[in-house]
Design a protein around this motif. Structure first.
Motif, mmCIF file in Angstrom:
data_model
loop_
_atom_site.group_PDB
_atom_site.id
_atom_site.type_symbol
_atom_site.label_atom_id
_atom_site.label_comp_id
_atom_site.label_asym_id
_atom_site.label_seq_id
_atom_site.Cartn_x
_atom_site.Cartn_y
_atom_site.Cartn_z
ATOM 1 N N GLY A 1 74.398 40.411 111.498
ATOM 2 C CA GLY A 1 75.239 39.800 112.529
ATOM 3 C C GLY A 1 74.824 38.403 112.920
ATOM 4 N N GLN A 2 73.874 37.782 112.208
ATOM 5 C CA GLN A 2 73.409 36.438 112.551
ATOM 6 C C GLN A 2 73.404 35.573 111.297
ATOM 7 N N ASP A 3 73.657 34.300 111.506
ATOM 8 C CA ASP A 3 73.607 33.354 110.385
ATOM 9 C C ASP A 3 72.223 32.748 110.201
ATOM 10 N N GLU A 4 71.349 32.997 111.173
ATOM 11 C CA GLU A 4 70.004 32.406 111.145
ATOM 12 C C GLU A 4 69.180 33.044 110.037
ATOM 13 N N LEU B 1 62.484 49.507 95.573
ATOM 14 C CA LEU B 1 62.418 49.662 97.025
ATOM 15 C C LEU B 1 61.727 48.459 97.641
ATOM 16 N N VAL B 2 62.355 47.865 98.670
ATOM 17 C CA VAL B 2 61.756 46.737 99.414
ATOM 18 C C VAL B 2 61.650 47.142 100.879
ATOM 19 N N VAL B 3 60.443 47.106 101.403
ATOM 20 C CA VAL B 3 60.187 47.334 102.829
ATOM 21 C C VAL B 3 59.644 46.028 103.409
ATOM 22 N N ALA B 4 60.274 45.521 104.451
ATOM 23 C CA ALA B 4 59.901 44.220 105.022
ATOM 24 C C ALA B 4 59.669 44.340 106.522
ATOM 25 N N ALA B 5 58.793 43.492 107.022
ATOM 26 C CA ALA B 5 58.503 43.398 108.459
ATOM 27 C C ALA B 5 58.737 41.969 108.913
ATOM 28 N N ASP B 6 59.480 41.804 109.976
ATOM 29 C CA ASP B 6 59.785 40.470 110.487
ATOM 30 C C ASP B 6 58.509 39.778 110.966
ATOM 31 N N LEU C 1 59.320 36.200 102.738
ATOM 32 C CA LEU C 1 60.606 36.619 102.182
ATOM 33 C C LEU C 1 61.707 36.192 103.148
ATOM 34 N N HIS C 2 62.621 35.339 102.685
ATOM 35 C CA HIS C 2 63.688 34.831 103.534
ATOM 36 C C HIS C 2 64.865 35.805 103.514
ATOM 37 N N TYR C 3 65.389 36.103 104.688
ATOM 38 C CA TYR C 3 66.512 37.027 104.804
ATOM 39 C C TYR C 3 67.352 36.647 106.015
ATOM 40 N N ARG C 4 68.533 37.264 106.075
ATOM 41 C CA ARG C 4 69.429 37.042 107.210
ATOM 42 C C ARG C 4 69.478 38.313 108.035
ATOM 43 N N GLN D 1 69.205 41.839 104.319
ATOM 44 C CA GLN D 1 70.041 40.873 103.607
ATOM 45 C C GLN D 1 69.123 39.835 102.945
ATOM 46 N N ALA D 2 68.652 40.201 101.750
ATOM 47 C CA ALA D 2 67.749 39.300 101.031
ATOM 48 C C ALA D 2 67.817 39.604 99.555
ATOM 49 N N ASP D 3 67.378 38.653 98.762
ATOM 50 C CA ASP D 3 67.289 38.871 97.314
ATOM 51 C C ASP D 3 66.060 39.713 97.014
ATOM 52 N N VAL D 4 66.198 40.584 96.041
ATOM 53 C CA VAL D 4 65.066 41.425 95.647
ATOM 54 C C VAL D 4 64.058 40.567 94.888
ATOM 55 N N PRO D 5 62.778 40.577 95.338
ATOM 56 C CA PRO D 5 61.779 39.785 94.630
ATOM 57 C C PRO D 5 61.684 40.198 93.162
ATOM 58 N N ALA D 6 61.393 39.236 92.318
ATOM 59 C CA ALA D 6 61.338 39.498 90.881
ATOM 60 C C ALA D 6 60.126 40.335 90.500
ATOM 61 N N LYS D 7 59.024 40.175 91.252
ATOM 62 C CA LYS D 7 57.806 40.885 90.902
ATOM 63 C C LYS D 7 57.480 41.886 91.999
#
Length: 456
Positions: free
Chosen positions: A125-128, A144-149, A119-122, A106-112
């Motif tokens: 099931g959490q509002d944090e 394609l966006v692959v992210a690691a917490d 990268l900020h995301y939700r 749950q995040a906006d796709v980076p422009a570049k």
């Protein structure tokens, strides 16, 4: 305004507490620098690991795209999220219009395209709002966006910061305690030295700095100061003795000199006046001779460390002195016997050692009756050389022997002969200046032993 800090810093450098505190601060600064470097290196290594995981996962998904396109990537993402085979990895696949095709990120796709460190995301099931490290890649027909917490990385960062902050605080506390303890111990030891110095200033020359026998720097300093105080006490005692001797033993010759001058001043007969003046001149010359001897003894007593020393052939010196005195012994009816071991050598002053032997031979020649045998013998000992000059004359009483080394001290048999009682004082001063000793032997007659070390 700048002078007070500078003065404070100068005072800090000159105290033990200040020096220990500065060392503690330096160590704390070193720990801070090491902590900062370690934190940065660890942080970068963990970020590189995250980047490597993200890049490897992205490469795997892109391999699916080369074979079957976007639907294959969407299917692979669905399978991975269903099985959660890639813990802490999140996915987002969108088409060119920005519509979500797969993934729960749950995040906006980076422009570049490329790596995005924050990268900020939700989370589902959490509002944090959480932060992730992501890699954005353009694929045919979408993005394609692959992210690691980053929560694990942030937790490690906080742990490292807490550890290094604790180490820094512990170092500061230990440094402060060490500064206080070392400063207290140092001041306590220095206070003993100060108390001894104050007592000596007050006139108590018997006080010495206490020693603990540890051999530490303070213990060695205390030993050095005590040796210095012993030396000062000896010089003061010598000064008191000289003053007392001059006051008591020179009073009589000075009184005689004054009497001779008074008689000369009241004499009308020119011949008697000249005789009185000649007697006064002789007495004045005798007094000058006594003062010269006293000054010479005091000079020798004060030159222990400054005495010029050279290697001397003591055997040759003693043999030469014996030969020079032999005619005088024969003329006075005395007998001189010598036994001198060969190859005796010492470190010392030739002139002063010659004077020692001359004084001892003069005593045997002047204070014993004709027919007395005087013996000079020398031999090597374990630590140096022993020289003994003795005679079979009447000798001195047992009780008054050691007193003969004092200035103006004379034995009962010597009171009827010429002299001032300074010969043995001179012998003792010269012996001690060479690091040796002199003593009167407990034998029939009278014998003086001079002991000299091989190397002073």
């Amino acid at each position: 305004m700048l002078r007070k800090p500078r003065v404070w810093l100068r005072r800090l450098w000159r105290t033990t507490t200040g020096l220990v505190a500065i060392v503690g601060i330096v160590f704390a600064a070193a720990i801070l620098a090491i902590g900062a470097i370690s934190y940065e290196v660890t942080h970068e290594a963990l970020e590189q690991q995250l980047d490597h995981r993200i890049a490897a996962e992205t490469a795997g998904l892109l391999a699916e795209a080369h074979r079957h396109g976007l639907p294959a990537i969407a299917g692979a993402i669905t399978r991975r999220e269903a099985s959660r085979s890639t813990a802490s990895l999140e996915y987002l696949l969108v088409d060119q219009a920005g519509r979500r095709l797969a993934g729960s990120l749950q995040a906006d796709v980076p422009a570049k395209p490329g790596f995005e460190e924050f990268l900020h995301y939700r989370k589902p099931g959490q509002d944090e709002v959480a932060t992730a490290q992501a890699l954005t890649t353009k694929v045919a027909g979408g993005t394609l966006v692959v992210a690691a917490d980053r929560s694990g990385l942030d937790e490690i960062d906080r742990t490292l910061a807490i550890l290094f902050a604790g180490a820094l605080a512990a170092m500061l506390v230990v440094g402060a305690l060490a500064a206080g303890i070392i400063g207290w111990l140092t001041q306590r030891r220095l206070s003993r030295i100060d108390a001894t110095a104050q007592a000596i200033i007050g006139g108590d020359f018997t006080r010495r700095v206490p020693r603990d026998g540890s051999g530490s720097e303070f213990d060695r300093l205390a030993g050095t100061l005590n040796a210095m105080l012993d030396r000062i006490e000896g010089l003061m005692e010598s000064l008191r003795q000289v003053s007392s001797d001059v006051a008591h033993d020179l009073r009589t010759p000075l009184t005689r000199l004054c009497g001779s001058l008074d008689q000369a001043a009241g004499e009308h007969d020119e011949a008697l006046r000249a005789e009185r003046l000649d007697s006064a001149r002789a007495q004045a010359a005798e007094l000058l001779e006594i003062f010269a001897a006293l000054l010479r003894i005091a000079e020798i007593e004060g030159m222990n460390e400054r005495l010029p020393r050279q290697r001397l052939d003591l055997t040759a010196l003693l043999e030469k002195m014996a030969e020079s005195y032999r005619p005088d012994f024969e003329d006075s009816g005395h007998i001189l016997k010598c036994w001198i071991a060969p190859d005796l050598s010492v470190q010392g002053d030739h002139r002063l050692l010659s004077q020692v032997v001359a004084n001892l031979l003069d005593n045997g020649l002047s204070h014993t009756p004709p027919g007395t045998t005087v013996e000079l013998y020398a031999r090597p000992t374990a630590g140096g050389v022993s020289v003994v000059v003795g005679d079979d004359g009447p000798g001195a009483s047992q009780a008054g022997r050691e007193r003969l080394f004092n200035r103006f001290a004379r034995g009962e048999q010597a009171r009827s002969t010429a002299g001032h009682g300074l010969g043995l004082s001179m012998v003792k001063a010269i012996a001690e200046a060479h690091g040796g000793s002199v003593s009167i032997l407990d034998v029939p007659g009278f014998a003086v032993e001079l002991r000299l070390p091989r190397k002073s």
